[in-house]
Design a protein around this motif. Structure first.
Motif, PDB file in Angstrom:
ATOM      1  N   HIS A  79      35.300 -11.781 -29.580  1.00 21.88           N
ATOM      2  CA  HIS A  79      35.180 -12.022 -31.019  1.00 21.88           C
ATOM      3  C   HIS A  79      33.752 -11.834 -31.536  1.00 21.88           C
ATOM      4  CE1 HIS A  79      39.300 -13.366 -30.857  1.00 21.88           C
ATOM      5  NE2 HIS A  79      38.958 -14.199 -29.887  1.00 21.88           N
TER       6      HIS A  79
ATOM      7  N   ARG B 248      33.648  -9.371 -34.622  1.00 20.83           N
ATOM      8  CA  ARG B 248      33.999 -10.107 -35.847  1.00 20.83           C
ATOM      9  C   ARG B 248      32.821 -10.945 -36.321  1.00 20.83           C
ATOM     10  NH1 ARG B 248      37.518 -12.387 -39.073  1.00 20.83           N
ATOM     11  NH2 ARG B 248      39.512 -11.651 -38.310  1.00 20.83           N
TER      12      ARG B 248
ATOM     13  N   LEU C 278      39.960  -4.490 -35.987  1.00 18.39           N
ATOM     14  CA  LEU C 278      38.787  -5.287 -36.349  1.00 18.39           C
ATOM     15  C   LEU C 278      38.541  -5.246 -37.842  1.00 18.39           C
ATOM     16  CD1 LEU C 278      36.173  -6.894 -35.777  1.00 18.39           C
ATOM     17  CD2 LEU C 278      35.028  -4.680 -35.503  1.00 18.39           C
TER      18      LEU C 278
ATOM     19  N   VAL D 154      38.777  -8.412 -40.311  1.00 13.90           N
ATOM     20  CA  VAL D 154      37.541  -9.027 -40.798  1.00 13.90           C
ATOM     21  C   VAL D 154      37.352  -8.848 -42.303  1.00 13.90           C
ATOM     22  CG1 VAL D 154      35.858  -7.166 -40.448  1.00 13.90           C
ATOM     23  CG2 VAL D 154      35.180  -9.522 -40.043  1.00 13.90           C
TER      24      VAL D 154
END
Length: 155
Positions: free
Chosen positions: A98, A101, A129, A133
Motif C-alpha cells: 500500500h 497508495r 491503483l 486512489v
C-alpha cells in the motif's frame, strides 16, 4: 511514513538511473526501444532540471528510497490542469504494501488542485491503483490514444 523530496540538480544522475529502470519496465506496455548506448529515450528528462513548472520527486518510506514521481502542468487534452502525473513508480520490492497508495495520497495533499493522470489499460496494477486512489475525488475517465485512459479530477 511516506516522505517526498524534490529532486535537485545533484540528484540528476540518480533520477536518470531510476528512470531508466522504470522505462525498461514500461516496455511491457509500450514499444520503446533502447538506443545504441542501451538507454531508453525520454525527451523531457532534462526539462525537469531547467523548467520550473516541472517537478521530479523522490519517494521515501522513512529513510528508504522506494520510488519517484514526475509532475508537470501539460494537459493531454489542451486543458489547464494544475498538475499532470507524467511518471510514477514504486520499485517492485516495495509493492503490495500500500505504499503506492500512500505516496499518491501524499502527493495529492502536497500538490492540491486540478489533476490529470494517464495509465495504460494493459497495466492492470496501475489501473487498479489509480482507480482506487482517485475514487474519493470522483474523477472523470477519458479515453486517450490506444489502450490509454486519463483520469481528471480536483483535490
Amino acid at each position: 511514513m511516506i516522505r517526498l523530496e524534490t529532486v535537485r540538480q545533484e540528484d540528476k544522475a540518480l533520477l536518470w538511473n531510476l528512470h531508466q529502470k522504470y522505462l525498461y519496465e514500461m516496455t511491457n506496455y509500450y514499444g520503446n526501444e533502447m538506443d545504441a548506448q542501451g538507454n531508453y529515450q525520454y525527451g523531457y528528462f532534462d526539462a525537469y532540471f531547467t523548467e520550473p513548472e516541472r517537478t521530479a520527486l523522490l519517494i521515501y518510506e522513512d529513510t528508504t528510497l522506494i520510488g519517484f514521481a514526475m509532475l508537470n502542468p501539460y494537459s493531454y487534452f489542451g486543458a489547464h490542469p494544475d498538475h499532470v502525473l507524467a511518471e510514477f513508480t514504486v520499485f517492485p520490492r516495495y509493492r503490495r504494501r500500500h505504499l503506492g497508495r500512500a505516496a499518491a495520497e501524499r502527493i495529492f495533499r502536497t500538490y492540491p488542485g486540478s489533476w490529470e493522470i494517464k495509465y495504460n489499460e494493459k497495466n492492470a496494477k496501475a489501473k487498479a491503483l489509480w482507480t482506487s486512489v482517485t475514487a474519493p475525488h470522483h474523477p472523470a475517465k477519458r479515453p486517450y490514444c490506444e489502450n490509454e485512459t486519463v483520469l481528471t479530477f480536483t483535490v
